[in-house]
Design a protein around this motif. Sequence first.
Motif, PDB file in Angstrom:
ATOM      1  N   GLY A  60       0.724  -1.157   0.050  1.00 30.38           N
ATOM      2  CA  GLY A  60      -0.034   0.004   0.077  1.00 30.38           C
ATOM      3  C   GLY A  60       1.179   1.270  -0.012  1.00 30.38           C
ATOM      4  O   GLY A  60       0.689   2.098  -0.934  1.00 30.38           O
ATOM      5  N   VAL A  61       1.882   1.129   0.824  1.00 31.05           N
ATOM      6  CA  VAL A  61       2.945   2.382   0.720  1.00 31.05           C
ATOM      7  C   VAL A  61       3.513   2.486  -0.677  1.00 31.05           C
ATOM      8  O   VAL A  61       3.620   3.621  -1.124  1.00 31.05           O
ATOM      9  CB  VAL A  61       3.937   2.228   1.668  1.00 31.05           C
ATOM     10  N   LEU A  62       3.940   1.557  -1.307  1.00 31.30           N
ATOM     11  CA  LEU A  62       4.345   1.449  -2.706  1.00 31.30           C
ATOM     12  C   LEU A  62       3.454   2.210  -3.568  1.00 31.30           C
ATOM     13  O   LEU A  62       3.522   3.011  -4.570  1.00 31.30           O
ATOM     14  CB  LEU A  62       4.895   0.105  -3.172  1.00 31.30           C
ATOM     15  N   GLY A  63       1.930   1.620  -3.398  1.00 31.22           N
ATOM     16  CA  GLY A  63       0.765   2.389  -4.342  1.00 31.22           C
ATOM     17  C   GLY A  63       0.683   3.750  -4.298  1.00 31.22           C
ATOM     18  O   GLY A  63       0.536   4.494  -5.210  1.00 31.22           O
ATOM     19  N   ALA A  64       0.985   4.117  -3.057  1.00 29.45           N
ATOM     20  CA  ALA A  64       0.754   5.554  -2.610  1.00 29.45           C
ATOM     21  C   ALA A  64       2.013   6.490  -3.225  1.00 29.45           C
ATOM     22  O   ALA A  64       1.880   7.597  -3.846  1.00 29.45           O
ATOM     23  CB  ALA A  64       0.584   6.014  -1.060  1.00 29.45           C
ATOM     24  N   TYR A  65       3.153   5.710  -3.121  1.00 34.66           N
ATOM     25  CA  TYR A  65       4.206   6.587  -3.607  1.00 34.66           C
ATOM     26  C   TYR A  65       4.207   6.697  -5.243  1.00 34.66           C
ATOM     27  O   TYR A  65       4.575   7.773  -5.643  1.00 34.66           O
ATOM     28  CB  TYR A  65       5.581   5.807  -3.340  1.00 34.66           C
ATOM     29  N   ILE A  66       3.871   6.020  -5.802  1.00 30.96           N
ATOM     30  CA  ILE A  66       3.993   5.853  -7.274  1.00 30.96           C
ATOM     31  C   ILE A  66       2.898   6.791  -7.826  1.00 30.96           C
ATOM     32  O   ILE A  66       2.744   7.648  -8.926  1.00 30.96           O
ATOM     33  CB  ILE A  66       3.516   4.311  -8.018  1.00 30.96           C
ATOM     34  N   VAL A  67       1.799   7.139  -7.045  1.00 32.52           N
ATOM     35  CA  VAL A  67       0.581   7.975  -7.382  1.00 32.52           C
ATOM     36  C   VAL A  67       1.119   9.438  -7.092  1.00 32.52           C
ATOM     37  O   VAL A  67       1.129  10.377  -7.788  1.00 32.52           O
ATOM     38  CB  VAL A  67      -0.783   7.616  -6.412  1.00 32.52           C
ATOM     39  N   LEU A  68       1.906   9.638  -5.850  1.00 32.94           N
ATOM     40  CA  LEU A  68       2.425  10.765  -5.475  1.00 32.94           C
ATOM     41  C   LEU A  68       3.548  11.433  -6.117  1.00 32.94           C
ATOM     42  O   LEU A  68       3.684  12.616  -6.291  1.00 32.94           O
ATOM     43  CB  LEU A  68       2.365  10.981  -4.110  1.00 32.94           C
ATOM     44  N   TRP A  69       4.553  10.258  -6.291  1.00 32.10           N
ATOM     45  CA  TRP A  69       5.890  10.713  -7.064  1.00 32.10           C
ATOM     46  C   TRP A  69       6.158   9.936  -8.053  1.00 32.10           C
ATOM     47  O   TRP A  69       7.278   9.327  -7.935  1.00 32.10           O
ATOM     48  CB  TRP A  69       6.967  10.932  -5.787  1.00 32.10           C
ATOM     49  N   PRO A  70       5.330   9.787  -9.305  1.00 34.89           N
ATOM     50  CA  PRO A  70       5.814   8.781 -10.061  1.00 34.89           C
ATOM     51  C   PRO A  70       7.185   9.036 -10.856  1.00 34.89           C
ATOM     52  O   PRO A  70       7.962   8.233 -11.442  1.00 34.89           O
ATOM     53  CB  PRO A  70       4.791   8.901 -11.372  1.00 34.89           C
ATOM     54  N   ARG A  71       7.421  10.472 -10.715  1.00 40.14           N
ATOM     55  CA  ARG A  71       8.843  10.739 -11.547  1.00 40.14           C
ATOM     56  C   ARG A  71       9.929  10.951 -10.583  1.00 40.14           C
ATOM     57  O   ARG A  71      11.163  11.184 -10.941  1.00 40.14           O
ATOM     58  CB  ARG A  71       8.688  11.963 -12.236  1.00 40.14           C
ATOM     59  N   ALA A  72       9.727  10.425  -9.276  1.00 38.38           N
ATOM     60  CA  ALA A  72      11.066  10.719  -8.403  1.00 38.38           C
ATOM     61  C   ALA A  72      12.018   9.508  -9.057  1.00 38.38           C
ATOM     62  O   ALA A  72      11.522   8.418  -9.441  1.00 38.38           O
ATOM     63  CB  ALA A  72      10.441  10.468  -6.847  1.00 38.38           C
ATOM     64  N   ARG A  73      13.298   9.748  -8.732  1.00 41.98           N
ATOM     65  CA  ARG A  73      14.249   8.797  -9.235  1.00 41.98           C
ATOM     66  C   ARG A  73      14.767   7.946  -7.851  1.00 41.98           C
ATOM     67  O   ARG A  73      14.825   8.471  -6.707  1.00 41.98           O
ATOM     68  CB  ARG A  73      15.459   9.728  -9.541  1.00 41.98           C
ATOM     69  N   VAL A  74      14.985   6.846  -8.512  1.00 41.18           N
ATOM     70  CA  VAL A  74      15.258   5.651  -7.295  1.00 41.18           C
ATOM     71  C   VAL A  74      16.397   5.158  -7.876  1.00 41.18           C
ATOM     72  O   VAL A  74      16.661   4.626  -8.827  1.00 41.18           O
ATOM     73  CB  VAL A  74      14.064   4.611  -7.113  1.00 41.18           C
ATOM     74  N   TRP A  75      17.388   5.155  -6.879  1.00 37.58           N
ATOM     75  CA  TRP A  75      18.747   4.218  -7.392  1.00 37.58           C
ATOM     76  C   TRP A  75      18.302   2.906  -7.132  1.00 37.58           C
ATOM     77  O   TRP A  75      17.884   2.043  -5.726  1.00 37.58           O
ATOM     78  CB  TRP A  75      19.712   4.858  -6.232  1.00 37.58           C
ATOM     79  N   VAL A  76      18.771   1.920  -7.846  1.00 31.42           N
ATOM     80  CA  VAL A  76      18.447   0.485  -7.657  1.00 31.42           C
ATOM     81  C   VAL A  76      19.754  -0.260  -8.087  1.00 31.42           C
ATOM     82  O   VAL A  76      20.788   0.239  -8.921  1.00 31.42           O
ATOM     83  CB  VAL A  76      17.458  -0.098  -8.551  1.00 31.42           C
ATOM     84  N   LEU A  77      19.752  -1.490  -7.651  1.00 29.88           N
ATOM     85  CA  LEU A  77      20.833  -2.508  -8.103  1.00 29.88           C
ATOM     86  C   LEU A  77      20.165  -3.592  -9.123  1.00 29.88           C
ATOM     87  O   LEU A  77      19.055  -4.095  -8.660  1.00 29.88           O
ATOM     88  CB  LEU A  77      21.458  -3.079  -6.929  1.00 29.88           C
ATOM     89  N   VAL A  78      20.744  -3.586 -10.038  1.00 33.33           N
ATOM     90  CA  VAL A  78      19.920  -4.557 -11.314  1.00 33.33           C
ATOM     91  C   VAL A  78      21.037  -5.558 -11.597  1.00 33.33           C
ATOM     92  O   VAL A  78      22.168  -5.519 -11.909  1.00 33.33           O
ATOM     93  CB  VAL A  78      19.737  -3.653 -12.459  1.00 33.33           C
ATOM     94  N   PRO A  79      20.463  -6.996 -11.238  1.00 34.57           N
ATOM     95  CA  PRO A  79      21.396  -7.984 -11.176  1.00 34.57           C
ATOM     96  C   PRO A  79      21.585  -8.330 -12.693  1.00 34.57           C
ATOM     97  O   PRO A  79      20.762  -8.803 -13.439  1.00 34.57           O
ATOM     98  CB  PRO A  79      20.723  -9.100 -10.580  1.00 34.57           C
ATOM     99  N   PHE A  80      22.851  -8.201 -13.368  1.00 33.18           N
ATOM    100  CA  PHE A  80      23.280  -8.502 -14.742  1.00 33.18           C
ATOM    101  C   PHE A  80      24.717  -8.804 -14.562  1.00 33.18           C
ATOM    102  O   PHE A  80      25.744  -8.094 -14.875  1.00 33.18           O
ATOM    103  CB  PHE A  80      22.948  -7.233 -15.633  1.00 33.18           C
ATOM    104  N   LEU A  81      24.929 -10.218 -14.508  1.00 36.72           N
ATOM    105  CA  LEU A  81      26.437 -10.685 -14.189  1.00 36.72           C
ATOM    106  C   LEU A  81      26.808 -10.102 -12.759  1.00 36.72           C
ATOM    107  O   LEU A  81      27.409 -10.654 -12.175  1.00 36.72           O
ATOM    108  CB  LEU A  81      27.490 -10.232 -15.371  1.00 36.72           C
ATOM    109  N   ILE A  82      26.988  -8.660 -12.693  1.00 35.12           N
ATOM    110  CA  ILE A  82      27.129  -8.012 -11.569  1.00 35.12           C
ATOM    111  C   ILE A  82      25.803  -7.197 -11.174  1.00 35.12           C
ATOM    112  O   ILE A  82      24.983  -6.981 -12.028  1.00 35.12           O
ATOM    113  CB  ILE A  82      28.567  -7.232 -11.553  1.00 35.12           C
TER     114      ILE A  82
END
Length: 274
Positions: free
Chosen positions: A174-196
């Motif tokens: 529910g918190v994630l659903g609220a976040y995507i409604v309120l700040w859809p363009r906010a930038r999020v640093w993520v780690l993507v597994p691709f070999l490293i």
Amino acid sequence: MVIPVHDVNPVRRTPWVTYALIAANVLVFVSMPGTAGSAAGGGELARLCHLQAFMDHYAAVPRELIHHQIPRLVPTGDVGVGPHGPGCVVGPPSYDKSPPLSVFTAMFLHGSWLHLLGNMLFLLIFGNNVEDRMGHVRYLFFYVVCGYAAGYGFALFNAGSGDPLIGASGAIAGVLGAYIVLWPRARVWVLVPFLIFLPLRLPAWLVLGFWFVLQAVYSSGHGVSGAGTVAYTAHVVGFVAGMLLARPLKPGTPPPPEPRGLVFGRRARPRYTA
């Protein structure tokens, strides 16, 4: 699956409720019988029997939520010896369980350290901004309502199940659903597994939207064997509930800061205006 690390979306006040929820979840987990740090002893079977009795008492069970009845025989937490060898004893419940209240207590129960830490990571990263926008009291009420929506939503789709439902992920969805409604363009640093693990800075709508699509696909039984042991339907219901409840707050929500520096892991080119 991407792993969020940090969002570029500062807050104006300390997220005390988010911190308190994280602390409560950790304290409950280390106090549960059968987990590291618990006081339950007497061997592996004794810990398992204690854990089964604990879960039956405090976890939400879909069949109990729909029919508002608890079974006549439940695990007692004791170890006995039957015709097939040692096992956990069952008997009449020594407690008066409230199925609606069990939805609340189940929000603080987790099955493993990985289950706990994964949930708390998402709550820490995205919960602080939602709390900042809603205020402490309204955010706590919102969190609990989303947890209840997720719990009962899952029970409706699994009305005959006697398996315990545990975890904070429905409320956190529910918190994630609220976040995507309120700040859809906010930038999020993520780690993507691709070999490293590749660090990327992606918009929230992409990170959380991808997460929601995965939950919806998995809840239908595709991509996992028998939907596994994860309550994906609860995630979907919680996410939608969070979106609906946060929608009235969208007008007047300050936009996230404009991204500068690294974008998608690369240095952004300067833009000149006349």
